[in-house]
Motif scaffolding. Structure first.
Motif, short mmCIF file in Angstrom:
data_model
loop_
_atom_site.label_atom_id
_atom_site.label_comp_id
_atom_site.label_asym_id
_atom_site.label_seq_id
_atom_site.Cartn_x
_atom_site.Cartn_y
_atom_site.Cartn_z
N UNK A 166 12.70 1.49 -4.72
CA UNK A 166 13.98 1.24 -3.70
C UNK A 166 13.14 0.04 -2.29
N UNK A 167 12.35 0.93 -1.35
CA UNK A 167 12.18 0.39 -0.78
C UNK A 167 10.51 0.13 -0.89
N UNK A 168 10.01 0.02 -2.04
CA UNK A 168 8.65 -1.30 -2.48
C UNK A 168 9.07 -2.27 -2.84
N UNK A 169 10.40 -2.32 -3.98
CA UNK A 169 10.63 -3.38 -3.85
C UNK A 169 11.27 -4.42 -3.30
N UNK A 170 12.32 -3.67 -2.24
CA UNK A 170 12.55 -4.30 -1.29
C UNK A 170 11.33 -5.36 -0.30
N UNK A 171 10.36 -5.00 -0.09
CA UNK A 171 9.52 -5.38 0.53
C UNK A 171 8.76 -6.14 -0.79
N UNK A 172 8.63 -6.70 -1.71
CA UNK A 172 7.72 -7.24 -2.24
C UNK A 172 8.24 -8.11 -3.99
N UNK A 173 8.69 -9.31 -2.81
CA UNK A 173 10.18 -10.26 -3.99
C UNK A 173 9.77 -10.60 -5.39
N UNK A 174 8.00 -10.75 -5.26
CA UNK A 174 7.45 -10.69 -7.08
C UNK A 174 7.15 -9.62 -7.20
N UNK A 217 -5.37 3.12 -4.07
CA UNK A 217 -4.25 2.98 -2.09
C UNK A 217 -3.00 1.69 -2.36
N UNK A 218 -3.31 1.08 -3.91
CA UNK A 218 -2.53 -0.04 -3.74
C UNK A 218 -1.61 0.50 -5.13
N UNK A 219 -0.63 -0.21 -4.93
CA UNK A 219 0.81 -0.72 -5.79
C UNK A 219 0.11 -1.75 -6.97
N UNK A 220 0.20 -1.57 -7.85
CA UNK A 220 -0.64 -2.19 -9.09
C UNK A 220 -0.25 -2.35 -10.04
N UNK A 221 1.35 -2.93 -10.43
CA UNK A 221 1.62 -2.70 -11.87
C UNK A 221 0.70 -3.23 -13.28
N UNK A 222 0.62 -1.81 -14.34
CA UNK A 222 -0.70 -2.97 -15.57
C UNK A 222 -1.55 -2.22 -15.03
N UNK A 223 -2.10 -1.37 -14.63
CA UNK A 223 -3.43 -0.62 -14.45
C UNK A 223 -4.17 -0.23 -16.16
N UNK A 224 -5.20 -0.71 -15.87
CA UNK A 224 -5.94 -0.03 -17.29
C UNK A 224 -6.22 1.45 -16.62
N UNK A 225 -5.75 2.88 -16.91
CA UNK A 225 -5.40 3.74 -17.30
C UNK A 225 -6.64 4.88 -17.82
N UNK A 226 -6.80 5.92 -17.00
CA UNK A 226 -7.92 6.21 -18.08
C UNK A 226 -6.93 7.11 -19.47
N UNK A 227 -7.52 6.91 -20.45
CA UNK A 227 -7.22 7.63 -21.39
C UNK A 227 -6.92 9.23 -21.21
N UNK A 228 -5.55 9.37 -22.07
CA UNK A 228 -4.35 10.67 -21.85
C UNK A 228 -4.03 11.43 -20.95
N UNK A 229 -4.27 9.65 -19.83
CA UNK A 229 -3.15 10.00 -18.77
C UNK A 229 -1.89 9.47 -18.82
N UNK A 230 -0.71 9.22 -18.33
CA UNK A 230 0.31 8.65 -18.06
C UNK A 230 0.25 7.49 -16.95
N UNK A 231 1.38 6.98 -16.68
CA UNK A 231 0.97 5.94 -16.07
C UNK A 231 0.70 6.65 -14.17
N UNK A 232 2.32 7.94 -13.91
CA UNK A 232 2.12 8.59 -13.19
C UNK A 232 0.93 9.06 -13.00
N UNK A 284 0.87 -1.62 -0.51
CA UNK A 284 0.08 0.15 0.20
C UNK A 284 0.75 1.22 0.10
N UNK A 285 0.11 2.54 0.07
CA UNK A 285 1.28 3.66 0.05
C UNK A 285 1.38 3.78 1.15
N UNK A 286 2.66 4.43 0.67
CA UNK A 286 3.78 4.28 2.07
C UNK A 286 3.68 5.95 2.41
#
Length: 398
Positions: free
Chosen positions: A238-246, A316-331, A7-9
């Motif tokens: 880095x904090x997120x990656x090291x807390x989520x091995x997958x 509020x969860x980290x979920x790569x691969x989201x279907x973001x609305x048209x016109x927005x980047x992933x960020x 989740x969001x830190x």
């Protein structure tokens, strides 16, 4: 890819959910992503009101790009765009970034304080683009930290919420580090480029007729955007990656497009700049309401980035691969939008990716997770004392 991580830190203790649009004590708060983007894209409808722009006098100087608006700003942006274009960043700086990372990781040995390493790395990369290359990276990093170590600031109150004494102290603490920054970093770079022009921002500013102090102010603008904020994002990622091995493993085997999308999702969840501020120059219609001319608008980036209409479920969860609305980047809004969208977004993401590929491939153990505090000026988080140990015996380190 739909790997779900943590989740969001970066949950600010003073923030609470609120309506999409509301007026509180004369300040208009906007939390809806579409409305935030509408305000930021409103041509000549607002002016910059963040980053102390309304309390810093530059009347005798050219407006720095961060503070300028209207045609002046558009002209400045178009002229510096070539330094930050994604293809230019990749072609000109990719090898340099890799070399800097290898050098820094090698010098660090088994014990890494990531926030220190990330600062030196982001400073060295941004300095190359800007042209601040005639002084030591360590010295430049130290002087920039002194410059950005400022008293608390509240954009929504007169004088930034500072007492008269605090305002005086802020001017002194803000001005005194400018002298060594100018003498040891800016002036040598300007002199070198007057003799031998280069393909960097300082050479461009000299060609535009900027004075030494105006060049210094622009260097501070790019220093804040290209060095300090990138440092925080590197630590957060880095904090997120090291807390989520997958997630970490997926990132290490992914192609560049997927890796950048993963980083974009982390930045969506954890924007380094949490609020943007604008001042209306005319009556502005937003969300069916009229914001009067002269009103201060507080654009809540963290809330906009968690707008379910744009990012879908579990915002509020980290979920790569989201279907973001048209016109927005992933960020989403993390780099801003409209005329003041961060020009160095491609640079920040690529330099983070190059470090992550090398760092995450190492055998790492977290000795101490970072301590989070908050920077009132950019309304963003600070991560410090993030200590890692490298090596197969890391788990037994005491």
């Amino acid at each position: 890819m739909t790997v779900s991580a943590c989740s969001r830190k970066s949950v600010h203790p003073g923030e609470a959910p609120g309506p999409d649009l509301e007026e509180v004590d004369g300040t208009w708060h906007v939390r809806d992503a579409a409305m935030v983007r509408e305000v930021l894209r409103s041509k000549d409808g607002t002016t910059q009101a963040g980053f102390t722009s309304e309390s810093v006098s530059t009347s005798r100087l050219r407006q720095p790009i961060l503070f300028a608006d209207g045609e002046e700003h558009r002209t400045q942006r178009s002229r510096i765009a070539r330094f930050f274009a994604p293809r230019v960043v990749s072609d000109r700086y990719r090898d340099m970034m890799g070399q800097r990372v290898d050098s820094l990781l090698s010098a660090a040995g088994r014990e890494i304080t990531l926030d220190d390493l990330a600062m030196e790395y982001s400073v060295s990369v941004a300095a190359e683009v800007i042209g601040l290359t005639n002084s030591s990276t360590a010295g430049l990093s130290r002087r920039l930290e002194n410059l950005f170590d400022q008293p608390g600031y509240d954009h929504t109150t007169s004088g930034g919420g500072r007492s008269r004494l605090t305002r005086v102290l802020a001017r002194l603490t803000g001005a005194s580090p400018l002298i060594p920054f100018y003498l040891f970093d800016v002036r040598p770079a300007v002199r070198a480029r007057r003799r031998t022009p280069s393909e960097d921002v300082i050479t461009h500013l000299i060609g535009e007729g900027y004075k030494g102090v105006e060049i210094m102010i622009e260097c501070l603008t790019y220093g804040a955007a290209g060095m300090v904020t990138t440092r925080e994002f590197i630590c957060m990622a880095t904090w997120h990656f090291l807390g989520a091995p997958a997630l970490r493993q997926r990132y290490l085997v992914a192609g560049e497009k997927e890796r950048l999308a993963i980083l974009g999702e982390i930045l969506r969840l954890e924007p380094v700049v949490g609020h943007l501020y604008r001042r209306t120059t005319r009556d502005l219609q937003v969300g069916g309401r009229v914001i009067p001319a002269g009103a201060l608008m507080d654009l809540h980036v963290r809330d906009a980035n968690a707008d379910e209409d744009v990012v879908g479920e579990s915002p509020l969860e980290l979920c790569p691969g989201r279907d973001i609305a048209t016109g927005y980047g992933p960020e989403v809004i993390s780099f801003g939008d409209g005329a003041h969208k961060c020009p160095g977004n491609a640079l920040a993401i690529q330099e983070t990716d190059i470090l992550m590929q090398r760092l995450l491939a190492m055998d790492l153990t977290v000795v101490s997770e970072p301590t989070m505090t908050w920077d009132d000026l950019i309304t963003g988080y600070r991560l410090r004392n993030f200590r890692l140990i490298v090596g197969p015996q890391a788990a037994t380190h005491e």
